[in-house]
Write an enzyme that holds these catalytic residues in place. Structure first.
Site, mmCIF file in Angstrom:
data_model
loop_
_atom_site.group_PDB
_atom_site.id
_atom_site.type_symbol
_atom_site.label_atom_id
_atom_site.label_comp_id
_atom_site.label_asym_id
_atom_site.label_seq_id
_atom_site.Cartn_x
_atom_site.Cartn_y
_atom_site.Cartn_z
ATOM 1 N N GLN A 135 0.831 -1.204 0.000
ATOM 2 C CA GLN A 135 0.000 0.000 0.000
ATOM 3 C C GLN A 135 0.869 1.259 0.000
ATOM 4 O O GLN A 135 0.756 2.110 -0.869
ATOM 5 C CB GLN A 135 -0.896 -0.018 1.236
ATOM 6 N N SER A 142 0.862 7.722 5.441
ATOM 7 C CA SER A 142 -0.259 8.112 6.310
ATOM 8 C C SER A 142 -1.491 8.441 5.481
ATOM 9 O O SER A 142 -2.599 8.009 5.794
ATOM 10 C CB SER A 142 0.111 9.354 7.133
ATOM 11 N N GLY A 178 6.500 -5.582 3.795
ATOM 12 C CA GLY A 178 7.320 -6.647 4.367
ATOM 13 C C GLY A 178 7.272 -7.889 3.493
ATOM 14 O O GLY A 178 6.203 -8.305 3.063
ATOM 15 N N GLN A 359 12.954 2.085 41.985
ATOM 16 C CA GLN A 359 12.901 1.046 40.945
ATOM 17 C C GLN A 359 11.442 0.598 40.750
ATOM 18 O O GLN A 359 10.970 0.441 39.629
ATOM 19 C CB GLN A 359 13.784 -0.142 41.379
ATOM 20 N N GLY A 430 23.807 -1.225 33.155
ATOM 21 C CA GLY A 430 24.684 -1.495 32.012
ATOM 22 C C GLY A 430 24.295 -2.766 31.282
ATOM 23 O O GLY A 430 24.305 -2.824 30.053
ATOM 24 N N THR A 451 4.720 2.962 14.372
ATOM 25 C CA THR A 451 4.652 3.741 13.126
ATOM 26 C C THR A 451 3.736 3.107 12.085
ATOM 27 O O THR A 451 2.868 3.774 11.527
ATOM 28 C CB THR A 451 6.074 3.889 12.527
ATOM 29 N N GLU A 453 0.881 1.096 10.011
ATOM 30 C CA GLU A 453 -0.592 1.101 10.141
ATOM 31 C C GLU A 453 -1.104 2.369 10.811
ATOM 32 O O GLU A 453 -2.126 2.347 11.489
ATOM 33 C CB GLU A 453 -1.079 -0.126 10.923
HETATM 34 C C1 LIG Z 1 8.953 -1.550 9.728
HETATM 35 C C2 LIG Z 1 7.868 -1.061 8.830
HETATM 36 C C3 LIG Z 1 7.095 -1.979 8.134
HETATM 37 C C4 LIG Z 1 6.104 -1.556 7.244
HETATM 38 N N1 LIG Z 1 5.394 -2.481 6.531
HETATM 39 C C5 LIG Z 1 4.509 -2.065 5.592
HETATM 40 C C6 LIG Z 1 3.826 -3.012 4.757
HETATM 41 O O1 LIG Z 1 3.987 -4.228 4.892
HETATM 42 N N2 LIG Z 1 2.988 -2.550 3.793
HETATM 43 C C7 LIG Z 1 2.775 -1.216 3.607
HETATM 44 O O2 LIG Z 1 2.015 -0.862 2.706
HETATM 45 N N3 LIG Z 1 3.389 -0.294 4.392
HETATM 46 C C8 LIG Z 1 4.246 -0.680 5.372
HETATM 47 N N4 LIG Z 1 4.890 0.247 6.175
HETATM 48 C C9 LIG Z 1 4.621 1.672 5.975
HETATM 49 C C10 LIG Z 1 3.875 2.307 7.131
HETATM 50 O O3 LIG Z 1 2.550 1.846 7.191
HETATM 51 C C11 LIG Z 1 3.951 3.837 7.010
HETATM 52 O O4 LIG Z 1 5.319 4.201 7.045
HETATM 53 C C12 LIG Z 1 3.208 4.487 8.150
HETATM 54 O O5 LIG Z 1 1.815 4.355 7.955
HETATM 55 C C13 LIG Z 1 3.560 5.974 8.302
HETATM 56 O O6 LIG Z 1 3.338 6.644 7.119
HETATM 57 P P1 LIG Z 1 4.444 7.623 6.513
HETATM 58 O O7 LIG Z 1 5.713 6.881 6.414
HETATM 59 O O8 LIG Z 1 3.855 8.238 5.297
HETATM 60 O O9 LIG Z 1 4.607 8.733 7.634
HETATM 61 P P2 LIG Z 1 4.501 10.303 7.423
HETATM 62 O O10 LIG Z 1 3.080 10.646 7.117
HETATM 63 O O11 LIG Z 1 5.542 10.765 6.487
HETATM 64 O O12 LIG Z 1 4.829 10.777 8.894
HETATM 65 C C14 LIG Z 1 5.785 11.806 9.205
HETATM 66 C C15 LIG Z 1 5.236 12.678 10.329
HETATM 67 O O13 LIG Z 1 4.131 13.432 9.836
HETATM 68 C C16 LIG Z 1 3.066 13.354 10.762
HETATM 69 N N5 LIG Z 1 1.799 13.512 10.028
HETATM 70 C C17 LIG Z 1 1.402 12.879 8.889
HETATM 71 N N6 LIG Z 1 0.179 13.284 8.533
HETATM 72 C C18 LIG Z 1 -0.223 14.195 9.461
HETATM 73 C C19 LIG Z 1 -1.412 14.975 9.647
HETATM 74 N N7 LIG Z 1 -2.459 14.888 8.818
HETATM 75 N N8 LIG Z 1 -1.465 15.808 10.713
HETATM 76 C C20 LIG Z 1 -0.435 15.886 11.576
HETATM 77 N N9 LIG Z 1 0.703 15.173 11.456
HETATM 78 C C21 LIG Z 1 0.811 14.342 10.412
HETATM 79 C C22 LIG Z 1 3.205 11.972 11.384
HETATM 80 O O14 LIG Z 1 2.549 11.906 12.638
HETATM 81 C C23 LIG Z 1 4.720 11.871 11.524
HETATM 82 O O15 LIG Z 1 5.106 12.502 12.712
HETATM 83 C C24 LIG Z 1 5.869 -0.161 7.080
HETATM 84 C C25 LIG Z 1 6.625 0.762 7.813
HETATM 85 C C26 LIG Z 1 7.610 0.325 8.686
HETATM 86 C C27 LIG Z 1 8.415 1.334 9.454
#
Ligand SMILES: Cc1cc2nc3c(=O)[nH]c(=O)nc-3n(C[C@H](O)[C@H](O)[C@H](O)COP(=O)(O)OP(=O)(O)OC[C@H]3O[C@@H](n4cnc5c(N)ncnc54)[C@H](O)[C@@H]3O)c2cc1C
Length: 580
Positions: A135, A142, A178, A359, A430, A451, A453
């Protein structure tokens, strides 16, 4: 077992097996986990001890071996699909099978129609094909609705019409899925449906990416691994550029949306279901958050029980001996030794760091949170199972409730989990920084859950808006409830004109032991935040003269606070349900 640990365990004021059974959701579930644990433990190639010293390449090769062993265990033991997730967690490594079982196969179950399921589902459940969920793109994660990969309909393709799939720009390259880097041979591809020039937004497709036999990338499909990550390195997250690839019309999943041969586009039910896989994945992530934190808390509590630093007078030592040694052990202690223990405890030995109030102040809330998040995940799972039956019968009343429930728990539990795991690491001094301690690698592996989903901010915007809607329904329309969102009922029951009075100081100690009082306090806190935020929002709308993205942006910090407060209400509500 080290004496300190044995003594702490004997000091438990509850039946350990009762609690264990409750944690796993009943005796039957516990037996199943027990059986799966034995299957994993008896296979030397599934042990995790050596993972932390491996290069990324070695780790991926081991992940493939684990994947193969997993499939072998599933087949030999006829493990049904719904029992495979715990087994995957027991593998102790992030690998492509996880994406296949949590996102790929469930999407086929929920979004493919019966005929389509006949083509692909059985193969997926048997791992004859390996899939992922593609996706996110380089520039859009996002904002799912902003993705740019196109699926243009052409009724002259194939006999029954087909889709022309294309990555129109570098920005639209699929990025992150993934298992896409090396392992899988197909995926659920999210692409914008365009029919006769009209853009219908992102829809799911069954999309083959590698040859079933040779595993080579198919013509027009460029695949790569996106590189080393902070953690999660058993997983081959990948990138994909698609250049003018044609697929049959019926490769679009058509349970909720149908495109006929002539290009007619028809919805069946609610098109929000197209993103239903994300709801399911959020549920799975939030259900695992408590366990992740619990693993770290367990290591830290054990360490703190065994670790001794500095001397401290332990005034309860005599009571300890009475409570925690059985008669034989007491007899075995020479009376002179007993006297030494009782008379000069501070000279005897250094204190267990677990006994320091500081603790406990850090670790015990993490322990409580692990339980709260775990049981909330369990309750959400039951609600989701019930809702799924309705969705499958084309009833969609529970959609909003499921969205709010899973988004709140996913958003908050993963942040609390990550923060809590880091606290636990620090509490091991440590040694906590060594990979061998376990918490560090587990933390890095769990970290991206905060991060993917949807991160906390993005989900809190969606949850917060629903909470604002509830306040507005109550205040503007005088509604007393919304049967579609039962978990928000406490908002409808609040009367902001009659705030509850603070308790009397003399009653406070006993009230703090009273679950109903604590729950009411959490609801009061949440309602205070919800209602004052709604007021701020209304003032902004009035000041700007309209409601739009800018108005919403002025209350995003409030929306985050509301989501936090709502999550704590959900956590507190799950405890009585569990124990009743
Ligand atoms: C380890 C890993 C595995 C993954 N696996 C998959 C997978 O299998 N398939 C797949 O499709 N995707 C996958 N992803 C992608 C993942 O779903 C996205 O990276 C995630 O949804 C965040 O989206 P982005 O990278 O566009 O973040 P960004 O939108 O670029 O986020 C950057 C910053 O902007 C902020 N932000 C964004 N929009 C707004 C808003 N409207 N208002 C205020 N703040 C905002 C966010 O909170 C964040 O602080 C994976 C990601 C990781 C790290």
């Amino acid at each position: 077992v080290i004496a300190d640990l044995r003594r702490e365990r004997r000091g438990a004021t509850f039946d350990i097996w009762d609690l264990t059974t409750a944690i796993y959701g009943g005796q039957e579930a516990l037996d199943m986990i027990d059986k799966q644990t034995r299957l994993v433990m008896q296979e030397p190639r599934l042990q995790t001890d050596d993972l932390w010293w491996m290069s990324r390449k070695e780790r991926y090769i081991r992940a493939c071996e684990r994947g193969e062993l997993f499939v072998k265990i599933v087949r030999e033991n006829n493990i049904p699909f719904e029992e495979r997730y715990p087994l995957e967690l027991l593998l102790g490594e992030d690998l492509f099978i996880l994406l296949h079982d949590v996102m790929f196969a469930p999407t086929l179950m929920n979004l493919a129609d019966e005929e389509q399921q006949g083509w692909w589902l059985q193969k997926a459940l048997n791992y004859d094909i390996l899939g992922t969920y593609a996706q996110t793109e380089l520039t859009h994660g996002s904002n799912v609705r902003g993705i740019k990969t196109t699926a243009e309909y052409d009724e002259n393709l194939f006999e029954e019409g087909g889709w022309h799939i294309h990555t129109p720009s570098l920005e639209a390259v699929k990025w992150w899925p993934g298992g896409l880097g090396k392992s899988c041979n197909c995926c659920i591809l999210m692409a914008r449906v365009i029919i006769k020039g009209k853009d219908y937004g992102p829809h799911p497709f069954f999309f083959q990416v590698r040859d079933w036999e040779t595993h080579a990338s198919l013509p027009g499909i460029e695949l790569r691994d996106i590189g080393a990550k902070l953690g999660y390195n058993g997983m081959d997250n990948g990138a994909m550029r698609i250049s003018h690839v044609n697929i049959p019309r019926r490769n679009m999943l058509m349970k909720f949306v149908i495109v006929e041969k002539d290009g007619a586009y028809r919805k069946v039910g609610d098109d929000k279901m197209l993103f239903g896989t994300m709801t399911y994945t959020r549920l799975k992530i939030s259900s695992g958050a408590g366990f992740n934190l619990a693993k770290a808390v367990t290591s830290t509590i054990r360490y703190s029980a065994v670790r001794r630093q500095f001397q401290m007078q332990r005034v309860v030592l005599g009571a300890d001996i009475d409570n925690h040694l059985d008669d034989d052990e007491k007899d075995a202690l020479a009376s002179q030794d007993q006297l030494k223990l009782l008379v000069k405890p501070s000279k005897r030995t250094e204190a267990q760091v677990l006994d320091y109030s500081s603790q406990q102040f850090i670790i015990f809330p993490q322990l409580a949170l692990a339980f709260a998040m775990h049981f909330a995940g369990q309750e959400a799972g039951k609600a989701y199972d019930a809702a799924l039956l309705e969705f499958r019968a084309s009833k969609f009343d529970a959609l909003t409730e499921m969205h709010v429930l899973t988004s709140t728990l996913k958003a908050v539990s993963t942040v609390l989990m990550a923060d809590g795991m880091e606290q636990c690491r620090k509490c091991m001094g440590g040694h906590g920084f060594l990979n061998a301690a376990g918490v560090g690698p587990q933390y890095l592996s769990a970290l991206p859950q905060a991060t993917y989903e949807g991160d906390f901010v993005v989900l809190s915007i969606q949850v917060g808006q629903q909470l604002l809607n509830a306040v507005s329904s109550k205040m503007m329309k005088g509604k007393k409830s919304n049967p579609k969102t039962p978990s928000l009922q406490y908002i409808y029951e609040c009367d902001p004109a009659k705030p509850s009075l603070p308790p009397k100081a003399a009653e406070l100690d006993s009230l703090l032991q009273n679950h109903d009082f604590l729950m009411a306090a959490l609801k009061s806190r949440a309602n205070y935040i919800h209602f004052t935020s709604a007021q701020t929002f209304q003032e902004e709308v009035a000041a700007q003269g309209k409601m739009g993205a800018e108005t919403l942006d002025t209350v995003k910090i409030e929306l985050m606070r509301m989501t936090y407060a709502h999550a704590y209400v959900l956590y507190s509500e799950c405890f009585p349900k569990l124990f009743s």
